[in-house]
Design an enzyme around this catalytic site. Structure first.
Site, PDB file in Angstrom:
ATOM      1  N   ASP A  10       0.868  -1.173   0.000  1.00  0.00           N
ATOM      2  CA  ASP A  10       0.000   0.000   0.000  1.00  0.00           C
ATOM      3  C   ASP A  10       0.908   1.226   0.000  1.00  0.00           C
ATOM      4  O   ASP A  10       2.110   1.124   0.266  1.00  0.00           O
ATOM      5  CB  ASP A  10      -0.900  -0.001   1.243  1.00  0.00           C
ATOM      6  CG  ASP A  10      -1.763   1.243   1.326  1.00  0.00           C
ATOM      7  OD1 ASP A  10      -2.391   1.591   0.319  1.00  0.00           O
ATOM      8  OD2 ASP A  10      -1.795   1.891   2.385  1.00  0.00           O
ATOM      9  N   SER A  11       0.319   2.380  -0.244  1.00  0.00           N
ATOM     10  CA  SER A  11       1.086   3.622  -0.168  1.00  0.00           C
ATOM     11  C   SER A  11       1.575   3.879   1.260  1.00  0.00           C
ATOM     12  O   SER A  11       2.496   4.648   1.466  1.00  0.00           O
ATOM     13  CB  SER A  11       0.207   4.787  -0.623  1.00  0.00           C
ATOM     14  OG  SER A  11      -1.001   4.784   0.114  1.00  0.00           O
ATOM     15  N   GLY A  43      -2.984   9.020  -3.604  1.00  0.00           N
ATOM     16  CA  GLY A  43      -4.300   9.456  -4.088  1.00  0.00           C
ATOM     17  C   GLY A  43      -4.290  10.752  -4.865  1.00  0.00           C
ATOM     18  O   GLY A  43      -5.184  11.024  -5.656  1.00  0.00           O
ATOM     19  N   CYS A  73      -3.953  -1.142  -2.127  1.00  0.00           N
ATOM     20  CA  CYS A  73      -4.228   0.294  -2.241  1.00  0.00           C
ATOM     21  C   CYS A  73      -5.182   0.492  -3.413  1.00  0.00           C
ATOM     22  O   CYS A  73      -4.916   0.012  -4.524  1.00  0.00           O
ATOM     23  CB  CYS A  73      -2.909   1.013  -2.500  1.00  0.00           C
ATOM     24  SG  CYS A  73      -3.056   2.761  -2.842  1.00  0.00           S
ATOM     25  N   GLU A 152      -6.124   8.647   9.765  1.00  0.00           N
ATOM     26  CA  GLU A 152      -4.761   8.532  10.296  1.00  0.00           C
ATOM     27  C   GLU A 152      -4.634   9.239  11.636  1.00  0.00           C
ATOM     28  O   GLU A 152      -3.878   8.827  12.512  1.00  0.00           O
ATOM     29  CB  GLU A 152      -3.764   9.111   9.289  1.00  0.00           C
ATOM     30  CG  GLU A 152      -3.786   8.329   7.998  1.00  0.00           C
ATOM     31  CD  GLU A 152      -2.440   8.129   7.343  1.00  0.00           C
ATOM     32  OE1 GLU A 152      -1.454   8.736   7.789  1.00  0.00           O
ATOM     33  OE2 GLU A 152      -2.389   7.351   6.367  1.00  0.00           O
ATOM     34  N   CYS A 184     -11.453   3.062  -0.623  1.00  0.00           N
ATOM     35  CA  CYS A 184     -10.154   3.560  -0.157  1.00  0.00           C
ATOM     36  C   CYS A 184      -9.813   2.793   1.112  1.00  0.00           C
ATOM     37  O   CYS A 184     -10.687   2.518   1.938  1.00  0.00           O
ATOM     38  CB  CYS A 184     -10.235   5.059   0.123  1.00  0.00           C
ATOM     39  SG  CYS A 184      -8.765   5.722   0.920  1.00  0.00           S
ATOM     40  N   HIS A 186      -8.551   3.546   3.808  1.00  0.00           N
ATOM     41  CA  HIS A 186      -8.774   4.177   5.112  1.00  0.00           C
ATOM     42  C   HIS A 186     -10.239   4.204   5.542  1.00  0.00           C
ATOM     43  O   HIS A 186     -10.538   4.387   6.707  1.00  0.00           O
ATOM     44  CB  HIS A 186      -8.269   5.620   5.080  1.00  0.00           C
ATOM     45  CG  HIS A 186      -6.779   5.737   5.046  1.00  0.00           C
ATOM     46  ND1 HIS A 186      -6.022   5.164   4.049  1.00  0.00           N
ATOM     47  CD2 HIS A 186      -5.906   6.358   5.884  1.00  0.00           C
ATOM     48  CE1 HIS A 186      -4.733   5.438   4.277  1.00  0.00           C
ATOM     49  NE2 HIS A 186      -4.645   6.159   5.375  1.00  0.00           N
TER      50      HIS A 186
HETATM   51  N1  DGL Z   1      -4.155   3.755   0.121  1.00  0.00           N
HETATM   52  C1  DGL Z   1      -4.806   4.813  -0.609  1.00  0.00           C
HETATM   53  C2  DGL Z   1      -6.042   4.226  -1.318  1.00  0.00           C
HETATM   54  O1  DGL Z   1      -6.605   3.213  -0.945  1.00  0.00           O
HETATM   55  C3  DGL Z   1      -5.205   5.967   0.295  1.00  0.00           C
HETATM   56  C4  DGL Z   1      -4.021   6.787   0.780  1.00  0.00           C
HETATM   57  C5  DGL Z   1      -3.260   7.463  -0.337  1.00  0.00           C
HETATM   58  O2  DGL Z   1      -3.763   8.406  -0.960  1.00  0.00           O
HETATM   59  O3  DGL Z   1      -2.136   7.033  -0.602  1.00  0.00           O
HETATM   60  O4  DGL Z   1      -6.471   4.770  -2.292  1.00  0.00           O
END
Ligand code: DGL
Length: 272
Positions: A10-11, A43, A73, A152, A184, A186
């Site tokens: 993931d990011s 994102g 992600c 977060e 997403c 989060h």
């Molecule tokens: N992990 C990203 C997503 O699911 C969210 C956080 C980001 O923008 O990197 O799109």
């Protein structure tokens, strides 16, 4: 024969919501997680940049001899799934296809809402995946970028979260969707506030749950599942110092992360 691990990236910390579901469904599996914390967020970045980052991470994980790669992600799944699938010798699972499948199976009115980062919404990846499954379903999308920092920060159940949710989601409700995809990583942390805002008659689809089931199905189909009863080990790598990842990550995974190691992806960069 030693059993290989599942690779997940993931990011940053968000993909831990996907890892959590994978551990729930497949507790026997070893996993290797990489969070690209030095370059988060994805994102807001272009698909070209996100794809370059994704290929570097995939190269790092494939060198660790993983048996399957989960793109945990949504933004990276939207931008890079095709490039990853083309280049890797192992199965690659993104979060968009599974989420779309569940949404199509859930909706009764044929009106589905999709919320995600700007990158995911701009790509129309969910809308395309849903339409491929059922062209009759109407898809209404909304980028909700502020949900990421709220999750977060741990502000998932306060007035700021509620006001943000009302501001983003009022339009979706008015347009009559009966199903909303949390597109997403989060957003599952904000499930309660999102649910209260849109009303209990609107079903929320968590891509993470469906992705974990897809991973299990693929591994079972290829006879790559570790036997039941084993206890998997979980390794974590990040590209920036681990402190923030550990602090926020414990909340995301609802427990305690093991050791987290900082790595450099410089060796994975393509050189001309
Ligand atoms: N992990 C990203 C997503 O699911 C969210 C956080 C980001 O923008 O990197 O799109």
């Amino acid at each position: 024969m030693p059993w290989k691990a599942i690779g997940i990236f993931d990011s940053g910390v968000g993909g831990l919501t996907v890892l959590k579901e994978i551990i729930k469904v497949l507790p026997q599996e070893d996993t290797i997680y990489l969070g690209d914390t030095a370059r988060v967020p994805y994102g807001t970045k272009s698909p070209e940049t996100v794809t370059r980052y994704s290929l570097e991470i995939a190269s790092f994980l494939v060198k660790r001899d993983i048996k399957l790669l989960v793109v945990a992600c949504n933004t990276a799944s939207a931008a890079s799934l095709e490039a990853l699938t083309e280049r890797l010798p192992i199965p690659v699972v993104g979060v968009i296809e599974p989420g779309a499948r569940r949404a199509v199976a859930t909706t009764r009115t044929g009106k589905v809402g999709v919320i995600g980062t700007e990158g995911t919404i701009r790509s129309s990846a969910y809308a395309k995946a849903i339409k491929r499954l059922n062209p009759e379903v109407e898809v209404i999308t909304r980028a909700c970028p502020l949900f990421v920092p709220l999750a977060e920060e741990g502000w998932t159940d306060n007035e700021v979260a509620r006001l943000t949710a009302r501001t983003y989601l009022a339009g979706l409700r008015e347009q009559g969707v009966d199903t909303i995809v949390l597109g997403c990583t989060h957003y599952p942390l904000l499930k309660r506030v999102i649910g209260e805002t849109v009303g209990e008659d609107v079903r929320l689809v968590d891509s993470a749950e469906e992705t974990a089931r897809t991973v299990a199905d693929i591994l079972r189909g290829r006879d790559l599942l570790r036997p039941d009863g084993e206890q998997g080990n979980h390794h974590f790598f990040v590209t920036d110092v681990p402190a923030g990842f550990i602090r926020v990550g414990n909340r995301f995974i609802g427990g305690r992360l093991g050791d987290v190691y900082q790595v450099s992806l410089d060796a994975e960069k393509e050189r001309p």
